[in-house]
Design a protein around this motif. Structure first.
Motif, PDB file in Angstrom:
ATOM      1  N   ARG A 231      10.217   3.667   3.563  1.00  0.00           N
ATOM      2  CA  ARG A 231       9.802   4.275   2.503  1.00  0.00           C
ATOM      3  C   ARG A 231       8.663   5.139   2.559  1.00  0.00           C
ATOM      4  NH1 ARG A 231      10.314   5.679  -2.429  1.00  0.00           N
ATOM      5  NH2 ARG A 231       8.687   3.911  -3.945  1.00  0.00           N
ATOM      6  N   LEU A 232       8.073   5.522   2.967  1.00  0.00           N
ATOM      7  CA  LEU A 232       7.387   6.931   3.252  1.00  0.00           C
ATOM      8  C   LEU A 232       8.011   8.349   3.960  1.00  0.00           C
ATOM      9  CD1 LEU A 232       4.310   7.668   3.540  1.00  0.00           C
ATOM     10  CD2 LEU A 232       4.122   7.010   5.880  1.00  0.00           C
ATOM     11  N   HIS A 233       8.998   7.511   5.196  1.00  0.00           N
ATOM     12  CA  HIS A 233       9.469   8.892   5.164  1.00  0.00           C
ATOM     13  C   HIS A 233      10.325   8.953   3.980  1.00  0.00           C
ATOM     14  CE1 HIS A 233      13.885   9.808   7.305  1.00  0.00           C
ATOM     15  NE2 HIS A 233      13.288  10.346   8.156  1.00  0.00           N
ATOM     16  N   THR A 234      11.066   8.668   3.092  1.00  0.00           N
ATOM     17  CA  THR A 234      11.674   8.769   1.782  1.00  0.00           C
ATOM     18  C   THR A 234      11.111   9.901   1.305  1.00  0.00           C
ATOM     19  OG1 THR A 234      13.463   6.585   1.770  1.00  0.00           O
ATOM     20  CG2 THR A 234      13.404   7.658  -0.018  1.00  0.00           C
ATOM     21  N   THR A 235       9.877   9.064   0.644  1.00  0.00           N
ATOM     22  CA  THR A 235       9.381   9.750  -0.039  1.00  0.00           C
ATOM     23  C   THR A 235       8.804  11.228   0.691  1.00  0.00           C
ATOM     24  OG1 THR A 235       8.012   7.929  -0.883  1.00  0.00           O
ATOM     25  CG2 THR A 235       6.901   9.693  -0.986  1.00  0.00           C
ATOM     26  N   LEU A 236       8.532  11.350   2.174  1.00  0.00           N
ATOM     27  CA  LEU A 236       7.953  12.130   2.231  1.00  0.00           C
ATOM     28  C   LEU A 236       9.285  13.589   2.425  1.00  0.00           C
ATOM     29  CD1 LEU A 236       5.663  11.344   5.616  1.00  0.00           C
ATOM     30  CD2 LEU A 236       5.407  12.655   3.188  1.00  0.00           C
ATOM     31  N   THR A 237      10.685  12.608   2.205  1.00  0.00           N
ATOM     32  CA  THR A 237      11.681  13.417   2.528  1.00  0.00           C
ATOM     33  C   THR A 237      11.693  13.752   1.059  1.00  0.00           C
ATOM     34  OG1 THR A 237      12.533  12.243   4.082  1.00  0.00           O
ATOM     35  CG2 THR A 237      13.700  13.866   3.235  1.00  0.00           C
ATOM     36  N   HIS A 238      11.592  13.175   0.174  1.00  0.00           N
ATOM     37  CA  HIS A 238      11.785  13.468  -1.686  1.00  0.00           C
ATOM     38  C   HIS A 238      10.203  15.275  -1.642  1.00  0.00           C
ATOM     39  CE1 HIS A 238      12.615  13.006  -5.448  1.00  0.00           C
ATOM     40  NE2 HIS A 238      11.387  13.180  -5.925  1.00  0.00           N
ATOM     41  N   ILE A 239       9.391  14.104  -1.217  1.00  0.00           N
ATOM     42  CA  ILE A 239       8.628  15.650  -1.597  1.00  0.00           C
ATOM     43  C   ILE A 239       9.285  16.396  -0.650  1.00  0.00           C
ATOM     44  CG2 ILE A 239       5.629  16.108  -0.972  1.00  0.00           C
ATOM     45  CD1 ILE A 239       5.527  13.204  -1.224  1.00  0.00           C
TER      46      ILE A 239
ATOM     47  N   ALA B  30       0.266  -1.586  -0.113  1.00  0.00           N
ATOM     48  CA  ALA B  30       0.217   0.017  -0.001  1.00  0.00           C
ATOM     49  C   ALA B  30       1.027   1.056  -0.071  1.00  0.00           C
ATOM     50  CB  ALA B  30      -1.241   0.384   1.102  1.00  0.00           C
ATOM     51  N   ILE B  31       1.891   1.477   0.427  1.00  0.00           N
ATOM     52  CA  ILE B  31       2.719   2.423   0.834  1.00  0.00           C
ATOM     53  C   ILE B  31       3.389   2.478  -0.308  1.00  0.00           C
ATOM     54  CG2 ILE B  31       5.451   3.502   1.848  1.00  0.00           C
ATOM     55  CD1 ILE B  31       1.994   3.682   3.116  1.00  0.00           C
ATOM     56  N   GLU B  32       3.630   1.624  -1.370  1.00  0.00           N
ATOM     57  CA  GLU B  32       4.872   1.675  -2.113  1.00  0.00           C
ATOM     58  C   GLU B  32       3.639   2.227  -3.440  1.00  0.00           C
ATOM     59  OE1 GLU B  32       8.035   0.946  -4.699  1.00  0.00           O
ATOM     60  OE2 GLU B  32       8.180   1.061  -2.670  1.00  0.00           O
ATOM     61  N   ALA B  33       2.572   2.122  -3.530  1.00  0.00           N
ATOM     62  CA  ALA B  33       1.708   2.524  -4.032  1.00  0.00           C
ATOM     63  C   ALA B  33       1.350   3.855  -4.024  1.00  0.00           C
ATOM     64  CB  ALA B  33       0.463   1.450  -4.295  1.00  0.00           C
ATOM     65  N   LEU B  34       1.718   4.448  -3.042  1.00  0.00           N
ATOM     66  CA  LEU B  34       1.228   5.405  -2.882  1.00  0.00           C
ATOM     67  C   LEU B  34       2.320   6.367  -2.557  1.00  0.00           C
ATOM     68  CD1 LEU B  34      -0.473   5.822   0.555  1.00  0.00           C
ATOM     69  CD2 LEU B  34      -1.047   6.534  -1.299  1.00  0.00           C
ATOM     70  N   THR B  35       3.157   5.960  -2.942  1.00  0.00           N
ATOM     71  CA  THR B  35       4.670   7.065  -2.886  1.00  0.00           C
ATOM     72  C   THR B  35       5.148   6.622  -5.183  1.00  0.00           C
ATOM     73  OG1 THR B  35       6.423   4.453  -2.372  1.00  0.00           O
ATOM     74  CG2 THR B  35       6.362   6.274  -0.890  1.00  0.00           C
ATOM     75  N   GLU B  36       4.433   5.769  -5.296  1.00  0.00           N
ATOM     76  CA  GLU B  36       4.977   5.592  -7.170  1.00  0.00           C
ATOM     77  C   GLU B  36       3.789   6.801  -7.690  1.00  0.00           C
ATOM     78  OE1 GLU B  36       4.224   1.683  -8.443  1.00  0.00           O
ATOM     79  OE2 GLU B  36       6.117   0.505  -7.258  1.00  0.00           O
ATOM     80  N   GLU B  37       2.965   6.819  -6.531  1.00  0.00           N
ATOM     81  CA  GLU B  37       1.696   7.918  -7.212  1.00  0.00           C
ATOM     82  C   GLU B  37       2.131   8.692  -7.088  1.00  0.00           C
ATOM     83  OE1 GLU B  37      -1.541  10.215  -9.041  1.00  0.00           O
ATOM     84  OE2 GLU B  37      -0.445   7.814  -8.472  1.00  0.00           O
TER      85      GLU B  37
ATOM     86  N   PHE C  86      -2.498  12.021  -0.108  1.00  0.00           N
ATOM     87  CA  PHE C  86      -1.039  11.348   0.617  1.00  0.00           C
ATOM     88  C   PHE C  86      -1.364  10.624   1.736  1.00  0.00           C
ATOM     89  CE2 PHE C  86       3.365  10.138   1.496  1.00  0.00           C
ATOM     90  CZ  PHE C  86       3.704   9.509   0.567  1.00  0.00           C
ATOM     91  N   LEU C  87      -1.045  11.927   3.270  1.00  0.00           N
ATOM     92  CA  LEU C  87      -1.643  11.066   4.333  1.00  0.00           C
ATOM     93  C   LEU C  87      -2.259  10.550   4.710  1.00  0.00           C
ATOM     94  CD1 LEU C  87       0.498  14.985   5.407  1.00  0.00           C
ATOM     95  CD2 LEU C  87       2.045  12.505   4.989  1.00  0.00           C
ATOM     96  N   GLY C  88      -3.679  11.215   4.056  1.00  0.00           N
ATOM     97  CA  GLY C  88      -4.587  10.311   4.696  1.00  0.00           C
ATOM     98  C   GLY C  88      -4.683   8.506   4.300  1.00  0.00           C
ATOM     99  N   ALA C  89      -4.044   8.097   3.018  1.00  0.00           N
ATOM    100  CA  ALA C  89      -3.967   7.502   2.614  1.00  0.00           C
ATOM    101  C   ALA C  89      -2.795   6.154   3.339  1.00  0.00           C
ATOM    102  CB  ALA C  89      -3.858   6.821   1.360  1.00  0.00           C
TER     103      ALA C  89
END
Length: 90
Positions: free
Chosen positions: A80-88, A6-13, A36-39
């Motif tokens: 993965r979520l941490h990495t994506t939020l940092t990137h965003i 689920a997190i992988e799908a969110l981060t890909e989006e 994104f945060l809600g999902a």
């Protein structure tokens, strides 16, 4: 779908939106970042039903002891979520 998937799908989006130059929309508190945060919170919700203590320490209120694989999946999802939020946000 497990937590990690689920997190992988969110981060890909989110990454696709950044590549498509929608980063400004993601930076807003309203809109895609809020979605994104809600999902992500929904994907991580099973953690709220986990317990660390054995049953003999009192009522568990239907909490369950996670398997080692569930712990691993949750840790991977959080990383993965941490990495994506940092990137965003950079």
């Amino acid at each position: 779908m497990d937590m990690r998937a689920a997190i992988e799908a969110l981060t890909e989006e989110a990454e696709r939106q950044i590549r498509d130059h929608l980063a400004i929309a993601l930076a807003s508190v309203h809109g895609r970042l809020a979605w994104f945060l809600g999902a992500a919170a929904t994907a991580l919700a099973p953690v709220l039903h986990w317990r660390a203590l054995p049953d003999e320490h009192g009522p568990t209120f239907d909490a369950v002891k996670p398997t080692p694989q569930q712990y691993t999946d949750a840790e991977d999802a959080i990383r993965r979520l941490h990495t994506t939020l940092t990137h965003i946000t950079t």
